[in-house]
Each structure stands twice: as C-alpha cells, then as structure tokens.
Design a protein around this motif. Structure first.
Motif, PDB file in Angstrom:
ATOM      1  N   LEU A 286       0.830  -1.204   0.000  1.00  0.00           N
ATOM      2  CA  LEU A 286       0.000   0.000   0.000  1.00  0.00           C
ATOM      3  C   LEU A 286       0.863   1.252   0.000  1.00  0.00           C
ATOM      4  N   GLN A 287       1.870   1.270   0.844  1.00  0.00           N
ATOM      5  CA  GLN A 287       2.728   2.448   0.934  1.00  0.00           C
ATOM      6  C   GLN A 287       3.509   2.659  -0.363  1.00  0.00           C
ATOM      7  N   ALA A 288       4.029   1.581  -0.941  1.00  0.00           N
ATOM      8  CA  ALA A 288       4.817   1.694  -2.169  1.00  0.00           C
ATOM      9  C   ALA A 288       3.974   2.154  -3.357  1.00  0.00           C
ATOM     10  N   SER A 289       2.719   1.735  -3.393  1.00  0.00           N
ATOM     11  CA  SER A 289       1.848   2.062  -4.529  1.00  0.00           C
ATOM     12  C   SER A 289       1.099   3.372  -4.345  1.00  0.00           C
ATOM     13  N   GLY A 290       0.886   3.789  -3.101  1.00  0.00           N
ATOM     14  CA  GLY A 290       0.083   4.972  -2.835  1.00  0.00           C
ATOM     15  C   GLY A 290      -1.406   4.702  -2.901  1.00  0.00           C
ATOM     16  N   ALA A 291      -1.806   3.434  -3.033  1.00  0.00           N
ATOM     17  CA  ALA A 291      -3.223   3.063  -3.122  1.00  0.00           C
ATOM     18  C   ALA A 291      -3.931   3.306  -1.792  1.00  0.00           C
ATOM     19  N   LYS A 292      -5.228   3.514  -1.868  1.00  0.00           N
ATOM     20  CA  LYS A 292      -6.028   3.695  -0.650  1.00  0.00           C
ATOM     21  C   LYS A 292      -6.530   2.356  -0.112  1.00  0.00           C
ATOM     22  N   THR A 293      -6.751   1.394  -1.004  1.00  0.00           N
ATOM     23  CA  THR A 293      -7.250   0.089  -0.568  1.00  0.00           C
ATOM     24  C   THR A 293      -6.443  -1.029  -1.217  1.00  0.00           C
ATOM     25  N   LEU A 294      -6.436  -2.167  -0.552  1.00  0.00           N
ATOM     26  CA  LEU A 294      -5.711  -3.344  -1.017  1.00  0.00           C
ATOM     27  C   LEU A 294      -6.691  -4.496  -1.159  1.00  0.00           C
ATOM     28  N   ARG A 295      -6.628  -5.165  -2.313  1.00  0.00           N
ATOM     29  CA  ARG A 295      -7.483  -6.341  -2.548  1.00  0.00           C
ATOM     30  C   ARG A 295      -6.563  -7.518  -2.853  1.00  0.00           C
ATOM     31  N   TRP A 296      -6.692  -8.579  -2.038  1.00  0.00           N
ATOM     32  CA  TRP A 296      -5.932  -9.807  -2.256  1.00  0.00           C
ATOM     33  C   TRP A 296      -6.728 -10.720  -3.166  1.00  0.00           C
ATOM     34  N   GLY A 297      -6.063 -11.364  -4.110  1.00  0.00           N
ATOM     35  CA  GLY A 297      -6.699 -12.305  -5.024  1.00  0.00           C
ATOM     36  C   GLY A 297      -5.975 -13.630  -5.028  1.00  0.00           C
ATOM     37  N   GLY A 298      -6.608 -14.631  -4.428  1.00  0.00           N
ATOM     38  CA  GLY A 298      -6.010 -15.959  -4.366  1.00  0.00           C
ATOM     39  C   GLY A 298      -6.299 -16.770  -5.611  1.00  0.00           C
ATOM     40  N   PRO A 299      -5.717 -17.964  -5.686  1.00  0.00           N
ATOM     41  CA  PRO A 299      -5.923 -18.827  -6.849  1.00  0.00           C
ATOM     42  C   PRO A 299      -7.404 -19.185  -7.018  1.00  0.00           C
ATOM     43  N   ASN A 300      -7.875 -19.104  -8.240  1.00  0.00           N
ATOM     44  CA  ASN A 300      -9.258 -19.435  -8.611  1.00  0.00           C
ATOM     45  C   ASN A 300     -10.294 -18.592  -7.877  1.00  0.00           C
ATOM     46  N   MET A 301      -9.912 -17.434  -7.409  1.00  0.00           N
ATOM     47  CA  MET A 301     -10.822 -16.546  -6.681  1.00  0.00           C
ATOM     48  C   MET A 301     -11.528 -15.624  -7.675  1.00  0.00           C
ATOM     49  N   ALA A 302     -12.836 -15.547  -7.572  1.00  0.00           N
ATOM     50  CA  ALA A 302     -13.604 -14.647  -8.438  1.00  0.00           C
ATOM     51  C   ALA A 302     -13.483 -13.221  -7.918  1.00  0.00           C
ATOM     52  N   MET A 303     -13.246 -12.287  -8.853  1.00  0.00           N
ATOM     53  CA  MET A 303     -13.146 -10.878  -8.483  1.00  0.00           C
ATOM     54  C   MET A 303     -13.913 -10.038  -9.495  1.00  0.00           C
ATOM     55  N   THR A 304     -14.375  -8.903  -9.030  1.00  0.00           N
ATOM     56  CA  THR A 304     -15.070  -7.991  -9.932  1.00  0.00           C
ATOM     57  C   THR A 304     -14.072  -7.407 -10.921  1.00  0.00           C
ATOM     58  N   MET A 305     -14.565  -6.977 -12.062  1.00  0.00           N
ATOM     59  CA  MET A 305     -13.714  -6.416 -13.107  1.00  0.00           C
ATOM     60  C   MET A 305     -13.717  -4.885 -13.088  1.00  0.00           C
ATOM     61  N   ASP A 306     -14.373  -4.281 -12.118  1.00  0.00           N
ATOM     62  CA  ASP A 306     -14.437  -2.824 -12.076  1.00  0.00           C
ATOM     63  C   ASP A 306     -13.053  -2.241 -11.814  1.00  0.00           C
ATOM     64  N   PHE A 307     -12.769  -1.109 -12.457  1.00  0.00           N
ATOM     65  CA  PHE A 307     -11.476  -0.454 -12.285  1.00  0.00           C
ATOM     66  C   PHE A 307     -11.606   0.643 -11.245  1.00  0.00           C
ATOM     67  N   ARG A 308     -10.740   0.599 -10.251  1.00  0.00           N
ATOM     68  CA  ARG A 308     -10.697   1.645  -9.226  1.00  0.00           C
ATOM     69  C   ARG A 308      -9.269   2.159  -9.151  1.00  0.00           C
ATOM     70  N   PRO A 309      -9.035   3.413  -9.527  1.00  0.00           N
ATOM     71  CA  PRO A 309      -7.677   3.949  -9.577  1.00  0.00           C
ATOM     72  C   PRO A 309      -7.002   4.049  -8.212  1.00  0.00           C
ATOM     73  N   ASP A 310      -7.761   3.942  -7.138  1.00  0.00           N
ATOM     74  CA  ASP A 310      -7.191   4.043  -5.792  1.00  0.00           C
ATOM     75  C   ASP A 310      -6.984   2.682  -5.133  1.00  0.00           C
ATOM     76  N   ARG A 311      -7.143   1.588  -5.912  1.00  0.00           N
ATOM     77  CA  ARG A 311      -7.056   0.240  -5.341  1.00  0.00           C
ATOM     78  C   ARG A 311      -5.868  -0.522  -5.919  1.00  0.00           C
ATOM     79  N   LEU A 312      -5.192  -1.275  -5.070  1.00  0.00           N
ATOM     80  CA  LEU A 312      -4.121  -2.171  -5.483  1.00  0.00           C
ATOM     81  C   LEU A 312      -4.641  -3.603  -5.372  1.00  0.00           C
ATOM     82  N   THR A 313      -4.505  -4.372  -6.443  1.00  0.00           N
ATOM     83  CA  THR A 313      -4.904  -5.779  -6.442  1.00  0.00           C
ATOM     84  C   THR A 313      -3.644  -6.633  -6.476  1.00  0.00           C
ATOM     85  N   VAL A 314      -3.518  -7.519  -5.489  1.00  0.00           N
ATOM     86  CA  VAL A 314      -2.338  -8.369  -5.370  1.00  0.00           C
ATOM     87  C   VAL A 314      -2.780  -9.824  -5.493  1.00  0.00           C
ATOM     88  N   GLY A 315      -2.208 -10.525  -6.464  1.00  0.00           N
ATOM     89  CA  GLY A 315      -2.512 -11.935  -6.662  1.00  0.00           C
ATOM     90  C   GLY A 315      -1.466 -12.813  -5.988  1.00  0.00           C
TER      91      GLY A 315
END
Length: 105
Positions: free
Chosen positions: A63-92
């Motif tokens: 979060l600190q390195a990216s400057g994102a406001k929110t963090l979303r973790w994505g595990g294997p075979n996990m369903a996630m929304t496709m919406d784009f949020r410029p303030d969110r970091l998604t980590v797989g």
C-alpha cells in the motif's frame, strides 16, 4: 406447505455462504483492516514484491509503495469484480501464498 430441506443440503448451503463471507480486510492472515495510503495507485516499483510471501505486513508495504487507498488480495481461482478503481491495489498470490502479481485497479 413447506418441504424440509435435507441436512446435507443445508450444510452445503451454509458452507457456500461462509466461503463468500470476508473478514472485511481482504488480507491473508489478518482480521484487521490494512493500513490506508494517501493517493492514487501507482504501478511503478511493484514488481519487486513478486515472489515474496503474502502477509499483512507485506500488504501494508505494498500500500505504501503504490500509494493506493485500498488493497485487494486475489487468491488462486478466486472470483473478483472487473471494475477499475484507480485508488485500489490488487495483489494476486498462489497456493503457497507467494505473490504472483501486483497492479493498480
């Protein structure tokens, strides 16, 4: 008249609902919300986290390195929304909890 639901069916429904429920933090190994960063997300320099073990502490660093406001973790075979949020970091991460990607959105 209502038909009773068989016990195995009820157990499967409850397990399905439990799998969908989150802790509110979306971070592996932590029930507390991740630290909040200040600005819009930036992808620059996030490749250095690939290959590291996914932890709540590393999530705060991401979060600190990216400057994102929110963090979303994505595990294997996990369903996630496709919406784009410029303030969110998604980590797989993979089955061994090793980070495979980190990107804004």
């Amino acid at each position: 008249m209502r038909m009773p639901v068989p016990m195995p069916m009820t157990a499967m429904m409850l397990l399905s609902l439990a799998a969908c429920a989150g802790t509110g933090s979306d971070s592996p190994g932590s029930a507390s919300p991740p630290a909040m960063a200040q600005g819009p997300c930036k992808n620059d320099g996030l490749d250095r986290f690939t290959g590291q073990k996914a932890t709540a502490e590393l999530g705060a660093e991401l979060l600190q390195a990216s400057g994102a406001k929110t963090l979303r973790w994505g595990g294997p075979n996990m369903a996630m929304t496709m919406d784009f949020r410029p303030d969110r970091l998604t980590v797989g991460y993979d089955d061994q909890m090793v980070i495979t990607s980190a990107r804004c959105g």
